[in-house]
Structures are given as structure tokens and as C-alpha cells.
Design a protein around this motif. Structure first.
Motif, PDB file in Angstrom:
ATOM      1  N   ARG A   7       0.752   4.170   2.467  1.00  0.00           N
ATOM      2  CA  ARG A   7       1.161   3.959   3.856  1.00  0.00           C
ATOM      3  C   ARG A   7       2.680   3.962   4.033  1.00  0.00           C
ATOM      4  O   ARG A   7       3.164   3.862   5.143  1.00  0.00           O
ATOM      5  CB  ARG A   7       0.603   2.633   4.365  1.00  0.00           C
ATOM      6  CG  ARG A   7      -0.890   2.676   4.604  1.00  0.00           C
ATOM      7  CD  ARG A   7      -1.367   1.274   4.841  1.00  0.00           C
ATOM      8  NE  ARG A   7      -2.464   1.234   5.783  1.00  0.00           N
ATOM      9  CZ  ARG A   7      -2.986   0.125   6.273  1.00  0.00           C
ATOM     10  NH1 ARG A   7      -2.496  -1.034   5.900  1.00  0.00           N
ATOM     11  NH2 ARG A   7      -3.972   0.163   7.120  1.00  0.00           N
ATOM     12  N   CYS A   8       3.396   3.996   2.950  1.00  0.00           N
ATOM     13  CA  CYS A   8       4.857   3.967   3.044  1.00  0.00           C
ATOM     14  C   CYS A   8       5.368   5.357   3.431  1.00  0.00           C
ATOM     15  O   CYS A   8       4.966   6.351   2.827  1.00  0.00           O
ATOM     16  CB  CYS A   8       5.464   3.538   1.711  1.00  0.00           C
ATOM     17  SG  CYS A   8       7.264   3.503   1.719  1.00  0.00           S
ATOM     18  N   ASP A  52       0.863  -1.173   0.000  1.00  0.00           N
ATOM     19  CA  ASP A  52       0.000   0.000   0.000  1.00  0.00           C
ATOM     20  C   ASP A  52       0.903   1.229   0.000  1.00  0.00           C
ATOM     21  O   ASP A  52       1.463   1.601   1.031  1.00  0.00           O
ATOM     22  CB  ASP A  52      -0.898  -0.041   1.247  1.00  0.00           C
ATOM     23  CG  ASP A  52      -1.978   1.022   1.194  1.00  0.00           C
ATOM     24  OD1 ASP A  52      -1.812   1.984   0.404  1.00  0.00           O
ATOM     25  OD2 ASP A  52      -2.977   0.897   1.931  1.00  0.00           O
ATOM     26  N   SER A  66       2.772  -0.742   5.400  1.00  0.00           N
ATOM     27  CA  SER A  66       2.622  -0.601   3.952  1.00  0.00           C
ATOM     28  C   SER A  66       2.746  -1.956   3.261  1.00  0.00           C
ATOM     29  O   SER A  66       2.102  -2.204   2.247  1.00  0.00           O
ATOM     30  CB  SER A  66       3.706   0.348   3.430  1.00  0.00           C
ATOM     31  OG  SER A  66       3.760   0.326   2.040  1.00  0.00           O
TER      32      SER A  66
END
Lengths: 186, 321
Positions: free
Chosen positions: A12-13, A9, A141
């Protein structure tokens, strides 16, 4: 039979690079060599800038060119879980797999000479643990799981979100999927 | 767009750096040996006018296994784990061109050696070093034509294999073309003919290969042009992969130079050979004629070597996208 995939994802990183560090630590990856990488793409014009963070690793393809090109059977696809792995004792270091990989996921181990790569931390997965990069990801992530299980987190994420795979036109059927809610897909 | 990548491997970034000059030399020598087998088989199977049945090009068949074995040394040098080489022969991977090649060359070396022995005429057997070789030569002589046919097929296989080894690489658009094996096979046979022009003694044999090489060079030039045309009209990645050859810049200078040299050498060799065929040659060729023949043959050999080097290095600049 489980079919392991990784979902990344991108939103989300946070670009902390902890995945790279944990991978190196877990797998004893030699200095100046990496099994995973993080790409930071900054686009637009100041002050209207946009950053995309994308971590990349071996895609454990369903149709892996590295396996097809391996002359000794050292590179193989594990029939039980679909991971693309390496029988190190069989590898002759011909580098055909490195040339064949569209994702540039391999390197030659400087000490031992074999064509090393990400294994989805198969030694951990066998014990029921997550890969080291997934375990350490502070933004969650990276998500790892069995896509054959409809209730797994990866199945739910892929069902609920638009996802894409890198260089899917290569016909390799990658097993690393990206969810990107911010930037346009490639 | 600004890009920062953390975790790069120098072997793959900024471009692939896995195969070097040893692989280029291996492909050239493999192609040359393949060409020698095909061309000597053609010469030995051909019905020569006003001549008795017998071998017409013994040197091609004798040099081929030697050149192939030298080529194997170069690919051995490229292996990172040389002591594991035996694994090539403990398995056969259906989809791996390298596995096919390892087995194919292993079969070709002894069979081409036997073919070479069968072509040695009775009068020259006393020059052979070991008694058992003389015995084998006598025993194999009646089977020369059969061995020539087998080695013709093996030569075609090895010649195509040197191209398929690269064209199987989906990730490298310059290599990933079905025209490449055809180009490498054509170049292999052409270099084989050129080599035989240099080493053959009989004027009829020299002239035969000169005539054959005219067609081979012509088709090679056509295939090279078609290759680049197909790359240019293909995907963006394929088009970009051919660009180093047509970009005059500091970065791509050697690729540009290589295509320029090939574009000069091959047509020049073709013209020299055409001039040669215009003349009426006596039974014994003059030294000037032999010099011209050898010069054009050397041009073809250099052209073949440059093609292998240029494709090995330029292919590693290209990436699938």
C-alpha cells in the motif's frame, strides 16, 4: 495493558514520503535528521523490474539493545505500553544506544545532544490519537494499534497475512511488522 | 539491485560514525592502567628469591590512577552532554557495561591511589608533596599486600571491561565477540608490562617483566589469530566485518595497514625479548640492553594503541544483517 505495534503493508505504500514530512513536523525533527526513512529497492532487469518500498523506524523492541546498553537509564521501555522512550534530561550523549541499535534508528540531536528517536508519537497516543506518520499515510500503509486487542486492525492484519520483522534473528523481538504481498521476504 | 533511501541520518549511514579517536585513546589508557595494576600487583605479591618482603614495583601502582584519570578525560570529551555526566553516578544499570565501567573506574582510581601510596618505601616518602600523603603512606604500608590483591582484581575488571564495552554491541559484528574482551585484557596486561619495563629501575624487575611479556605477547598473537578465525568461520556479517583488515584497497587501506603493523611489531618485540632472555645479564644492565628492552616495550605499546584504534573504527563499518 495495551501493547502497541505498527504494521506496515508494503503493497500500500506509494513512496510519497509524507510519513517523513509529518514526523519531522510533529516532532520538530531538526534539518538533515530523520526518525523514519523510506527505502526503495528496485530489482530485476529492464523492462522486468520490481520495486519494493519499505519504510523503517524504531522497532520499539521487546528486548531493546539500546535500553540494555544505556548507562544512565535514560533509554527505557515503558512498562505500560511497551514503547521504547527516552528521558531526555538523563541522556549524557554517550552514543552507546546508537552503536547498539541494529536498526540504526537513532541520531544525536544537533542542538540538544541527546540520542533522539521515534517515540511512536507517544504524546499523541496518550491522547487517543494515532502517530503522525500513520495519520498522514495516504495509502494507509502504516497501521498502528494494540496487538493485545484481538479485534484491533493490527491483530486482524497480522492474523490474516504473512508478516515479518526486520532483522528478527537479532533476537530483539521488534514491534514493527511488515506485510509484503509482492516481493520475497528478506 | 538499485537502492534509494530517503531519510538517512549521516551518523549511521553509510556506516556508523559515533565513536572516534577519543574513545580509542580512552580504551588504550584504561587498558594500560589496568595492566599496570595487574602487573605491579603480581610483582609486589611475588616471593622474590633472596630478597626481603617489600614493594617491587612502586611506579606501576603510582602511575595507574593518573593514567586512568587521563583516560576518563578522553571519554568525557566524547560525551555530547557533558553537564549531564552526574547521571552516571545517580543510577546503576545492571545490563549496561558502560554503567559497570563508570562505577568500576570510580572505585578503581581511589583504591589504586591508596595502593600506590602503600608501595612508597620509607626512604622515598620525603619526596612526596603533602604531609597528609606521607602520613597515609605510613599507615597504608602494612596493608600493601591486601591492597595489591584488591587492585589485581580491579585491574582484571577494568581490562575486561574495555573489551566488554564493545562486545555488548549486538549490532556491530566485529565487536560482538566474546573473544574481544579476552584480547583487550591480554593486550592491557601486556602494555602494562611493557610500560613497567620502561619505567622500572631495578634490573631484576625489568627482566621479570620482559619474561612475563614474552608469554603475554605470544598469547596476544594467538588470540588475535583466533579472533579473526572465529569471525571468518561465523555468520556472513561477522565474516564481512573482518574483511577490512584483509582487503588491500583504497577504502580499507588503514585497516590493512594496521593489521600489517601489528603482525610485524608484536612478533618482532617477541623475538627481541627472547634474545634478551638468552643472554646472561649482570647486576647492572648495559645501556644497549636497556635500549633493546625499551624498544621492544615501545613496540608493544604502539601495537596496543593500534589495536584499539583499528577495532573502534573497523567495528563501526560492520552492521548486523
Amino acid at each position: 495493558m495495551p501493547k502497541y505495534v505498527m504494521v506496515i503493508d508494503q503493497a500500500r505504500c506509494v513512496g510519497c514520503m509524507a510519513c517523513i514530512v509529518s514526523c519531522k513536523n510533529e516532532n520538530d525533527v531538526p534539518p538533515d535528521h530523520f526518525r523514519t526513512r523510506v527505502i526503495e529497492n528496485v530489482s530485476g532487469k529492464f523492462p522486468k523490474l520490481r520495486m519494493e518500498l519499505r519504510s523503517e523506524l524504531c522497532n520499539h523492541c521487546d528486548h531493546p539493545p539500546c535500553v540494555y546498553n544505556c548507562p544512565t537509564g535514560a533509554s527505557y521501555k515503558n512498562k505500560e505500553n511497551g514503547m521504547v522512550l527516552l528521558k531526555k534530561n538523563r541522556c549524557v550523549g554517550c552514543k552507546a544506544c546508537i552503536a547498539a541499535c541494529p536498526y540504526d534508528a537513532r541520531y544525536i540531536h544537533p542542538e540538544h545532544g541527546y540520542a533522539d528517536k521515534c517515540t511512536f508519537c507517544s504524546h499523541r497516543v496518550e491522547k487517543g490519537l494515532e502517530p503522525a506518520c500513520v495519520k498522514t499515510c495516504i495509502g494507509t500503509s502504516r497501521i498502528f494499534g494494540d496487538i493485545e486487542n484481538p479485534d484491533s486492525e493490527v491483530s486482524l492484519l497480522l492474523r490474516d497475512n504473512y508478516s515479518y520483522a526486520l532483522k528478527s534473528s537479532a533476537g530483539t523481538d521488534p514491534r514493527v511488522f511488515y506485510i509484503n504481498r509482492i516481493t520475497k521476504p528478506e | 539491485m538499485e537502492q534509494v533511501i530517503t531519510g538517512l541520518n549521516s551518523i549511521t549511514h553509510p556506516h556508523l560514525e559515533v565513536w572516534d579517536w577519543t574513545v580509542a585513546v580512552y580504551l588504550f589508557l584504561g587498558g594500560l592502567a589496568a595492566g599496570l595494576l595487574v602487573m605491579s600487583a603480581v610483582a609486589n605479591l611475588r616471593n622474590w628469591p633472596d630478597d626481603e618482603e617489600g614493594p617491587h614495583c612502586i611506579k606501576g601502582a603510582l602511575y595507574a590512577p593518573l593514567i586512568l584519570a587521563i583516560g576518563m578525560i578522553f571519554i568525557f570529551l566524547d560525551l555530547e552532554r557533558k553537564t549531564n555526566m552526574y547521571w552516571f553516578f545517580l543510577s546503576f544499570q545492571t545490563f549496561s557495561p558502560m554503567s559497570w565501567g563508570a562505577w568500576g573506574i570510580t572505585i578503581t582510581i581511589p583504591l589504586s591511589f591508596l595502593y600506590g601510596l602503600s608501595t612508597v618505601p620509607a626512604g622515598k616518602r620525603n619526596r612526596m608533596p603533602f604531609a597528609f600523603l606521607k602520613r597515609w603512606s605510613v599507615r597504608l604500608e602494612p596493608h600493601m599486600r591486601k591492597l595489591a590483591m584488591i587492585n589485581f582484581g580491579l585491574g582484571i575488571f577494568v581490562g575486561i571491561y574495555t573489551g566488554i564495552l564493545l562486545s555488548a554491541m549486538l549490532a556491530r559484528p566485529l565487536w560482538n565477540s566474546s573473544i574481544l574482551p579476552v584480547l583487550f585484557l591480554n593486550s592491557a596486561i601486556s602494555t602494562g608490562a611493557a610500560f613497567l619495563i620502561i619505567v622500572a629501575h631495578k634490573s631484576a624487575v625489568k627482566l621479570f617483566y620482559t619474561k612475563v611479556d614474552i608469554w603475554l605477547i605470544f598469547s596476544e598473537i594467538m588470540i588475535i589469530m583466533l579472533f579473526f578465525y572465529s569471525q571468518y568461520t561465523s555468520t556472513a556479517a561477522a565474516k564481512a566485518s573482518a574483511m577490512p583488515f584483509f582487503t588491500l584497497s583504497h577504502e580499507y587501506f588503514f585497516y590493512f595497514l594496521s593489521i600489517m603493523i601489528v603482525a610485524i611489531l608484536l612478533p618482532l618485540a617477541l623475538v627481541l625479548k627472547l634474545i634478551e632472555m638468552q643472554e646472561d645479564h649482570a647486576e647492572t644492565l648495559s645501556s644497549a640492553t636497556i635500549f633493546r628492552m625499551n624498544l621492544s616495550a615501545i613496540m608493544v605499546l604502539i601495537g596496543g594503541l593500534i589495536i584499539r584504534f583499528a577495532f573502534i573504527y573497523a567495528g563501526q563499518l560492520s552492521t548486523f544483517s
